[in-house]
Design a protein around this motif. Sequence first.
Motif, PDB file in Angstrom:
ATOM      1  N   MET A 214      14.854  42.003  14.687  1.00  0.00           N
ATOM      2  CA  MET A 214      15.760  42.939  14.162  1.00  0.00           C
ATOM      3  C   MET A 214      16.745  42.371  13.433  1.00  0.00           C
ATOM      4  SD  MET A 214      15.917  45.990  14.306  1.00  0.00           S
ATOM      5  CE  MET A 214      16.259  47.619  15.146  1.00  0.00           C
ATOM      6  N   GLY A 215      16.944  40.970  14.926  1.00  0.00           N
ATOM      7  CA  GLY A 215      17.778  39.858  13.760  1.00  0.00           C
ATOM      8  C   GLY A 215      17.388  39.425  12.503  1.00  0.00           C
ATOM      9  N   GLU A 216      16.339  39.532  12.160  1.00  0.00           N
ATOM     10  CA  GLU A 216      16.645  39.043  10.891  1.00  0.00           C
ATOM     11  C   GLU A 216      16.017  39.901  10.293  1.00  0.00           C
ATOM     12  OE1 GLU A 216      15.632  35.889   7.717  1.00  0.00           O
ATOM     13  OE2 GLU A 216      15.856  36.204  10.056  1.00  0.00           O
ATOM     14  N   ILE A 217      16.023  40.977  10.237  1.00  0.00           N
ATOM     15  CA  ILE A 217      16.205  41.927   9.072  1.00  0.00           C
ATOM     16  C   ILE A 217      17.762  42.162   8.587  1.00  0.00           C
ATOM     17  CG2 ILE A 217      15.992  44.734   9.041  1.00  0.00           C
ATOM     18  CD1 ILE A 217      13.649  44.875  10.736  1.00  0.00           C
ATOM     19  N   ARG A 218      18.485  41.825   9.754  1.00  0.00           N
ATOM     20  CA  ARG A 218      20.297  42.362   9.298  1.00  0.00           C
ATOM     21  C   ARG A 218      20.342  41.114   8.103  1.00  0.00           C
ATOM     22  NH1 ARG A 218      20.119  43.152  14.725  1.00  0.00           N
ATOM     23  NH2 ARG A 218      20.232  45.435  15.338  1.00  0.00           N
ATOM     24  N   ASN A 219      19.684  39.902   9.008  1.00  0.00           N
ATOM     25  CA  ASN A 219      20.211  39.254   8.140  1.00  0.00           C
ATOM     26  C   ASN A 219      19.945  38.797   6.332  1.00  0.00           C
ATOM     27  OD1 ASN A 219      20.970  36.167   7.920  1.00  0.00           O
ATOM     28  ND2 ASN A 219      19.302  35.282   7.614  1.00  0.00           N
ATOM     29  N   VAL A 220      19.090  39.048   6.212  1.00  0.00           N
ATOM     30  CA  VAL A 220      17.934  40.116   5.396  1.00  0.00           C
ATOM     31  C   VAL A 220      19.247  40.659   4.285  1.00  0.00           C
ATOM     32  CG1 VAL A 220      16.460  40.822   4.137  1.00  0.00           C
ATOM     33  CG2 VAL A 220      15.763  38.969   5.243  1.00  0.00           C
ATOM     34  N   CYS A 221      19.528  41.749   4.901  1.00  0.00           N
ATOM     35  CA  CYS A 221      19.816  42.678   4.897  1.00  0.00           C
ATOM     36  C   CYS A 221      21.771  42.247   3.889  1.00  0.00           C
ATOM     37  CB  CYS A 221      20.267  43.867   5.491  1.00  0.00           C
ATOM     38  SG  CYS A 221      19.106  45.127   5.606  1.00  0.00           S
ATOM     39  N   ARG A 222      22.282  41.531   4.781  1.00  0.00           N
ATOM     40  CA  ARG A 222      23.519  40.857   4.641  1.00  0.00           C
ATOM     41  C   ARG A 222      23.555  39.819   3.008  1.00  0.00           C
ATOM     42  NH1 ARG A 222      24.070  40.404  10.504  1.00  0.00           N
ATOM     43  NH2 ARG A 222      23.350  38.623  10.700  1.00  0.00           N
TER      44      ARG A 222
END
Length: 123
Positions: free
Chosen positions: A1-9
């Motif tokens: 989930m953290g990686e998804i947030r990072n990619v979205c940012r």
Amino acid sequence: MGEIRNVCRLAEVKRGCFLDSPVAREMGTKYPFIQGAMTWITDIPEFASRVADAGGLPTIAFGVMDAEALDRQLGRLPEIMGERPYAVNVVSLAENPFRETHLAWIKKQRPRFVVIAGGDLSP
């Protein structure tokens, strides 16, 4: 989930890399993104318009539409799209009973881009 947030940012930061790129300029779009064709989903002119409004190149799927369905589904496509570019996706397999109908539509409407989904490339 953290990686998804990072990619979205990162997407927001990287967005500018695509604006006014050589490919986008060549396609006549804001971004160099081509929306894939999906029968019964991307055969609606209003959908194509929304993709174009978002800066991408819409692709209209012909699927196995007969002449009546092409007129009914896509009759307003030139009006709705105006001068904005779009692609059409034709299944060029001999098994497509409407291949010649689709090719005739393409010759008449002259979309800027045509994607051949498979089959004979010569038409």
